[in-house]
Design an enzyme around this catalytic site. Structure first.
Site, PDB file in Angstrom:
ATOM      1  CG  HIS A   1      67.306  31.388  20.571  1.00 51.77           C
ATOM      2  ND1 HIS A   1      67.503  30.032  20.555  1.00 51.77           N
ATOM      3  CD2 HIS A   1      65.976  31.574  20.405  1.00 51.77           C
ATOM      4  CE1 HIS A   1      66.341  29.423  20.381  1.00 51.77           C
ATOM      5  NE2 HIS A   1      65.399  30.335  20.289  1.00 51.77           N
TER       6      HIS A   1
ATOM      7  CG  ASN B   1      63.918  32.509  16.226  1.00 53.33           C
ATOM      8  OD1 ASN B   1      64.525  32.716  15.178  1.00 53.33           O
ATOM      9  ND2 ASN B   1      64.439  31.837  17.248  1.00 53.33           N
ATOM     10  CD1 TRP B   2      59.849  33.402  10.888  1.00 56.01           C
ATOM     11  CD2 TRP B   2      60.642  33.937   8.857  1.00 56.01           C
ATOM     12  NE1 TRP B   2      58.904  34.177  10.259  1.00 56.01           N
ATOM     13  CE2 TRP B   2      59.364  34.523   9.015  1.00 56.01           C
ATOM     14  CE3 TRP B   2      61.327  34.145   7.667  1.00 56.01           C
ATOM     15  CZ2 TRP B   2      58.768  35.301   8.005  1.00 56.01           C
ATOM     16  CZ3 TRP B   2      60.730  34.912   6.667  1.00 56.01           C
ATOM     17  CH2 TRP B   2      59.459  35.483   6.841  1.00 56.01           C
ATOM     18  CE  LYS B   3      63.670  28.119  16.730  1.00 55.95           C
ATOM     19  NZ  LYS B   3      63.841  27.104  17.732  1.00 55.95           N
TER      20      LYS B   3
ATOM     21  CD  GLU C   1      67.286  26.882  18.552  1.00 54.58           C
ATOM     22  OE1 GLU C   1      67.362  27.684  17.608  1.00 54.58           O
ATOM     23  OE2 GLU C   1      66.240  26.283  18.851  1.00 54.58           O
TER      24      GLU C   1
ATOM     25  CB  SER D   1      56.083  24.194  22.441  1.00 57.13           C
ATOM     26  OG  SER D   1      57.253  23.450  22.129  1.00 57.13           O
TER      27      SER D   1
ATOM     28  N   GLY E   1      60.759  23.878  20.742  1.00 58.46           N
ATOM     29  CA  GLY E   1      60.681  22.929  19.636  1.00 58.46           C
ATOM     30  C   GLY E   1      60.323  21.520  20.061  1.00 58.46           C
TER      31      GLY E   1
ATOM     32  N   GLY F   1      58.759  30.060  17.624  1.00 51.82           N
ATOM     33  CA  GLY F   1      59.622  29.443  16.625  1.00 51.82           C
ATOM     34  C   GLY F   1      58.800  28.742  15.551  1.00 51.82           C
ATOM     35  N   GLY F   2      58.585  27.439  15.718  1.00 59.47           N
ATOM     36  CA  GLY F   2      57.941  26.609  14.694  1.00 59.47           C
ATOM     37  C   GLY F   2      56.638  27.188  14.163  1.00 59.47           C
TER      38      GLY F   2
ATOM     39  CD  GLU G   1      62.598  31.574  23.389  1.00 59.78           C
ATOM     40  OE1 GLU G   1      61.615  31.561  22.666  1.00 59.78           O
ATOM     41  OE2 GLU G   1      63.744  31.391  22.974  1.00 59.78           O
TER      42      GLU G   1
HETATM   43  C1  PEP Z   1      62.249  29.625  19.840  1.00 58.02           C
HETATM   44  O1  PEP Z   1      63.105  29.024  19.206  1.00 58.02           O
HETATM   45  O2  PEP Z   1      62.471  30.773  20.220  1.00 58.02           O
HETATM   46  C2  PEP Z   1      61.006  28.933  20.110  1.00 58.02           C
HETATM   47  C3  PEP Z   1      60.255  29.373  21.052  1.00 58.02           C
HETATM   48  O3  PEP Z   1      60.737  27.818  19.332  1.00 58.02           O
HETATM   49  P1  PEP Z   1      59.372  26.933  19.355  1.00 58.02           P
HETATM   50  O4  PEP Z   1      58.219  27.912  19.352  1.00 58.02           O
HETATM   51  O5  PEP Z   1      59.423  26.137  18.093  1.00 58.02           O
HETATM   52  O6  PEP Z   1      59.409  26.137  20.581  1.00 58.02           O
END
Ligand code: PEP
Length: 251
Positions: A99, A11-13, A101, A213, A175, A234-235, A169
């Site tokens: 998600h 997920n590049w956001k 967010e 994470s 994050g 994500g990251g 999640e």
């Molecule tokens: C996400 O936003 O779906 C996610 C899991 O982010 P991160 O891996 O950065 O925690």
């Protein structure tokens, strides 16, 4: 437990302009091509503006592309929104819905997320439905009840094991560099599996991803947990080597 291939989804956001997005997607696709057959499905979900160039850049490589959200309607007066049919036409096979967010920043409810997932199904997309508790909910011992409530409200009647993926999640792990322990993940994934089996004929085969994470350094341990059928990343999905390190950590 869902049998079969794990799914590692990036997920590049809201990150990346055209050149870097295409370079990143190509770098992942190149690693996939040089690896030969692997028991993992790979997906990247770029920002909406990058979906066309990324799908063109990775066409025929086996790397799937997805959206990060969709509107429940097919078309209409919804300024700034994008429909599931538009994502499908642009080459997406998947879309993330619900998600945290979006739940937090856009006030999305379980009922809205269910309509988005149903729209995704109608457009032929796989809906990745996200659930997960906040820090405060976990501290109050409510993680399980929150996830069960979100599942009950967010999964539409059209869901099957082929058109739906669930992503657990925990909000406090997204994050932050904090990850749930394998024991916590095992407990919630078992609960999700039980709920899916009760709710859907094909519930035993629905893939359940863990997200929060995930990095190459913790992926091996997390991907080995029962009923963890992949990861939503994500990251670490913004760097091809880190993303690939997670892929190669899958048992
Ligand atoms: C996400 O936003 O779906 C996610 C899991 O982010 P991160 O891996 O950065 O925690």
């Amino acid at each position: 437990m869902a049998m079969g291939r794990k799914l590692i989804a990036g997920n590049w956001k809201m990150n990346g302009l055209k050149t870097e997005g295409v370079v990143l997607a190509r770098a992942v696709a190149e690693r996939l091509a040089s690896a030969g057959p692997i028991p993992v499905d790979l997906l990247v979900c770029p920002p909406a503006t990058l979906i066309w160039p990324v799908t063109e850049a990775v066409a025929g490589t086996g790397l799937a592309v997805g959206g990060q959200d969709c509107h429940p309607q097919v078309s209409g007066a919804h300024t700034g929104d994008i429909s599931a049919a538009m994502l499908a036409e642009a080459g997406c096979g998947y879309v993330i819905v619900g998600h945290s967010e979006r739940r937090q920043n856009h006030g999305e409810t379980d009922a809205l997320i269910a309509t988005k997932a149903a729209a995704a199904h109608a457009a032929g997309l796989v809906a990745i439905i996200c659930v997960g508790e906040t820090d405060a909910e976990r501290d109050r011992g409510e993680a399980g009840t929150v996830v069960e409530r979100q599942l009950a409200g967010s999964i539409p009647a059209s869901a099957t094991a082929t058109n739906t993926v669930i992503a657990y999640e925990p909000v406090w792990a997204i994050g932050t560099g904090r990850t749930a322990t394998p024991a916590d993940v095992a407990q919630i994934h078992a609960l999700i599996r039980e709920t899916l089996v009760r709710r859907l004929d094909s519930g035993a085969a629905v893939r359940i991803l863990y997200g929060g994470s995930v990095k190459p350094s913790n992926a091996r341990e997390l991907m080995a947990v029962p009923d963890v059928d992949g990861a939503l990343v994500g990251g670490a999905s913004l760097k091809a080597d880190e993303f690939w390190g997670i892929v190669t950590s899958c048992p």
